[in-house]
Design an enzyme around this catalytic site. Structure first.
Site, PDB file in Angstrom:
ATOM      1  N   LYS A 157       6.441  14.858  29.979  1.00 56.97           N
ATOM      2  CA  LYS A 157       7.794  14.498  29.544  1.00 56.97           C
ATOM      3  C   LYS A 157       7.760  13.033  29.120  1.00 56.97           C
ATOM      4  O   LYS A 157       7.717  12.132  29.954  1.00 56.97           O
ATOM      5  CB  LYS A 157       8.797  14.731  30.673  1.00 56.97           C
ATOM      6  CG  LYS A 157      10.237  14.543  30.231  1.00 56.97           C
ATOM      7  CD  LYS A 157      11.199  15.015  31.315  1.00 56.97           C
ATOM      8  CE  LYS A 157      12.641  14.930  30.885  1.00 56.97           C
ATOM      9  NZ  LYS A 157      13.079  13.579  30.569  1.00 56.97           N
TER      10      LYS A 157
ATOM     11  N   GLU B 150      19.939   7.373  39.393  1.00 53.32           N
ATOM     12  CA  GLU B 150      21.327   7.240  39.836  1.00 53.32           C
ATOM     13  C   GLU B 150      22.253   8.060  38.953  1.00 53.32           C
ATOM     14  O   GLU B 150      23.186   8.710  39.424  1.00 53.32           O
ATOM     15  CB  GLU B 150      21.750   5.765  39.810  1.00 53.32           C
ATOM     16  CG  GLU B 150      21.158   4.972  40.958  1.00 53.32           C
ATOM     17  CD  GLU B 150      21.355   3.476  40.809  1.00 53.32           C
ATOM     18  OE1 GLU B 150      21.507   2.805  41.821  1.00 53.32           O
ATOM     19  OE2 GLU B 150      21.340   2.976  39.662  1.00 53.32           O
TER      20      GLU B 150
END
Ligand code: IVH
Length: 674
Positions: free
Chosen positions: A113, A34
């Site tokens: 990552k 978001e």
């Protein structure tokens, strides 16, 4: 103000708020995805309408404000962030642009990552001198003291390799390492379990726990979190001729210096290889003991990196391929209760269905009442839900800003939703439990325990048989064990006549085990072998124990209020009483001659057992001691009269020696018993 300008303002405010909650409060209330969406929208808006851009727009800086609690840590070179690619198409666009700008084909290095906290470490003459967080990319927080507690961060670089570096004539007097502090999933689970026991709110995810851990003012608190570290960037002195010229070599150099480098790295000659690596890593995501949220794709050659340069906040030589998010917000419609196999009442969230990482989630675990209370989760809340690994989705907590005031607090039911019996919630425990031994939800576990060696010792009823008997509904509660016959057992798959006969014989024999083993076999909370023996010694029969109230039970030696409460509550349940009656009807022995324990050979003596005895199991030894009026406890203290030590006895033996307590071997114990 145009509506576009208003929208830009709104986005800036939301992003600032999210940054503040994330970095300063460690309490994010929106998901990463978001956040990224908001930032993207703003970047896009400002790009199309440059008049909307403001100097203080969050798009103009890399990260977020450093909190004031720490001394500033200025970065010699800015700590950049990375642009995201959320699709294969975006990876292609990145590659095309890079190739165009470089004018050649490009070799990439792909790294996982790691979802943690980026930090920088300063090494001078091989020693760690300072470390800091990224902060806004220019100035972070000086968290040297915390970082020193992280075991995988070397305080000195490996001297062998360091000296080798020296021999090249270019001593790296100064060396900067960047990487990610993270928390292993296993350490995260343990940490949250600990916090739950201490009544502290659980961490939403390993990243929050890691980030909060590094930013503790008291390094002792950091150390408690058992953080880990992976290095992924190296900068050495300008003009160092031995300096690596590619990312691949830099990773190798980091390794020789003794820094932990994630082993999952891949050198890719083509973008197709990069894509293949990204998608396969996403598939394997759950198999790592640390959270990864994507793959970082870097141009391998440093000279090429230089040429590609940096635009605004992001380098053009690297990109983060982001996996599908595994957090989402949704509505908590209700809290449902399921009864586990051990009788625990497990609250679970009934959610408005939501997509998380490609899976529709409509329920999630809430662990227990304390978890709900500590995290202030209410029915009707908008909640943050994560689906980490292959485990069941978990409600992280409420999004407080979405509260309307119409939310309802949750209360644990007082009766079991499966059978209607009383629910017990011992004050010091997290779980509520159904107290009915005949509760259908518990049949399997109860039977396993009933038939186990320390209890009725029914050979032939192990894991598999207990499962079959309960699944076929042949045994609904333990009393049904004694109703089994050859025709019933004929329904059990792969059960021959011979084994059926054997089993029935063993079941028959178990009726004579006596009331203490039976009492233990009933699986009453807190009633172990020793407690069962004490109660039977004092009361003589199961009926007498069943009729005793709390206070009476507590008159027995070693029976505290907790145990007494649990025993009384058990026998208060009508289904349990009925089950006892059915056991009696089948001929299970329920009484033993009441023995005056005062007269026992070991009366009043305290024993501790440690190590492996040559002949007796520890349970058998304990039984003999208790039968002779002695008591067995778990730890050595001044009150201990004897320690019975077998081979491989450890700290208990040492302690006994220190305290000058009598130490016996098995034959010494036998002698005492005679
Ligand atoms: S390279 C300019 N490599 O992801 C290059 N970052 O926004 C900057 N991260 O803040 C970072 N694993 O915290 C790089 N193998 C990795 C990484 C990694 C995790 C984090 C890092 C950074 C963020 C990217």
């Amino acid at each position: 103000m145009t509506s576009r300008a208003a929208r830009a303002d709104e986005l800036r405010a939301q992003i600032e708020e999210a940054n503040y909650r994330y970095y300063a409060l460690d309490d994010p209330q929106i998901t990463d995805a978001e956040f990224d969406a908001l930032l993207r929208e703003l970047v896009e808006l400002e790009r199309k309408h440059s008049e909307l851009q403001t100097p203080d727009s969050p798009t103009q800086r890399v990260g977020a404000v450093a909190s004031q609690r720490f001394a500033p840590y200025e970065h010699a070179r800015p700590m950049l962030s990375l642009a995201n690619a959320v699709s294969v198409d975006e990876l292609r666009a990145f590659d095309e642009r890079a190739r165009k700008l470089a004018g050649t084909e490009i070799e990439y290095v792909c790294e996982l990552k790691i979802d943690g906290l980026a930090i920088a470490l300063d090494y001078r003459d091989g020693s760690l001198t300072r470390g800091g967080t990224r902060g806004d990319g220019r100035v972070g927080e000086d968290v040297t003291a915390s970082l020193r507690t992280i075991k995988t961060i070397p305080l000195r670089l490996r001297s062998t390799s360091f000296d080798k570096l020296r021999m090249t004539g270019s001593t790296p007097k100064f060396l900067e390492v960047r990487g990610e502090v993270y928390l292993r999933k296993s350490d995260f689970e343990r940490l949250n379990a600990e916090r739950e026991r201490e009544g502290l709110p659980a961490f939403a995810n390993p990243r929050n726990a890691a980030s909060g851990g590094v930013r503790q003012l008291d390094p002792a608190l950091t150390a408690k979190r058992r953080l880990s570290f992976f290095a992924y960037q190296l900068a050495v002195d300008e003009g160092d001729r031995s300096a690596p010229k590619t990312q691949w070599d830099a990773l190798a150099r980091l390794r020789t210096l003794g820094l932990p480098v994630n082993p999952h790295v891949h050198r890719a000659a083509t973008l197709d290889e990069v894509i293949e690596y990204c998608t396969s890593s996403e598939r394997k995501r759950d198999s790592f003991d640390y959270e990864i949220d994507g793959v970082v794709v870097k141009v391998n050659d440093f000279a090429q990196q230089e040429r590609l340069g940096v635009v605004a906040r992001d380098p053009r030589w690297a990109i983060a391929f982001k996996f599908k998010p595994r957090e989402a917000r949704t509505k908590l419609v209700d809290i449902a209760i399921t009864v586990g196999r051990t009788g625990t009442l497990n609250p679970s969230a009934v959610l408005t269905p939501v997509q998380i990482g490609g899976v529709t989630v409509k329920s999630a675990t809430l662990h227990n009442v304390d978890y709900i209370k500590n995290n202030d989760i209410r029915i009707g809340d908008t909640v943050l839900v994560t689906r980490a690994g292959d485990v069941i989705p978990r409600v992280v907590g409420p999004v407080l800003s979405e509260r309307t005031g119409r939310e309802r607090k949750f209360k644990m039911p007082q009766r079991c939703p499966v059978c209607g019996s009383d629910v017990d919630h011992p004050p010091d425990e997290a779980m509520s439990r159904c107290t009915n031994a005949a509760c259908p939800a518990q049949a399997y576990e109860r039977l396993r325990h009933f038939a186990s060696r320390g209890a009725m010792d029914i050979e032939g009823i192990g894991d598999v048989m207990a499962q079959q008997l309960t699944e076929l509904n042949l045994v609904r509660d333990i009393a049904d064990t004694y109703k089994l016959n050859e025709s019933a057992l004929a329904d059990v798959p792969r059960m021959g006549k011979k084994s059926s006969e054997n089993l029935l014989r063993n079941i028959e024999a178990s009726k004579q085990r006596g009331p203490a083993r039976l009492l233990y076999g009933l699986g009453i909370r807190f009633v172990g072998t020793q407690t069962a023996q004490i109660l039977v010694d004092d009361f003589g029969t199961i009926d007498a124990i069943a009729d005793a109230d709390d206070q009476t039970l507590q008159r027995s030696e070693g029976i505290g209020p907790e145990v007494a409460r649990s025993v009384a509550l058990f026998f208060k349940q009508q289904p349990n009483r009925e089950m006892i009656e059915r056991l009696r009807e089948t001929g299970v022995v329920m009484s033993a001659p009441k023995r005056l324990r005062i007269g026992g050979a070991l009366s009043g003596k305290n024993f501790v057992l440690t190590g492996t005895l040559p002949n007796l199991t520890r349970e058998a030894a304990a039984e003999l001691i208790v039968a002779a009026g002695g008591k067995v406890t778990g730890s050595v203290s001044k009150k201990t009269d004897y320690v019975v030590a077998g081979s491989e006895a450890g700290s208990k033996l040492t302690k006994a020696e220190q305290l000058g307590i009598n130490i016996l071997d098995e034959s010494g114990l036998q002698a005492l018993l005679e």
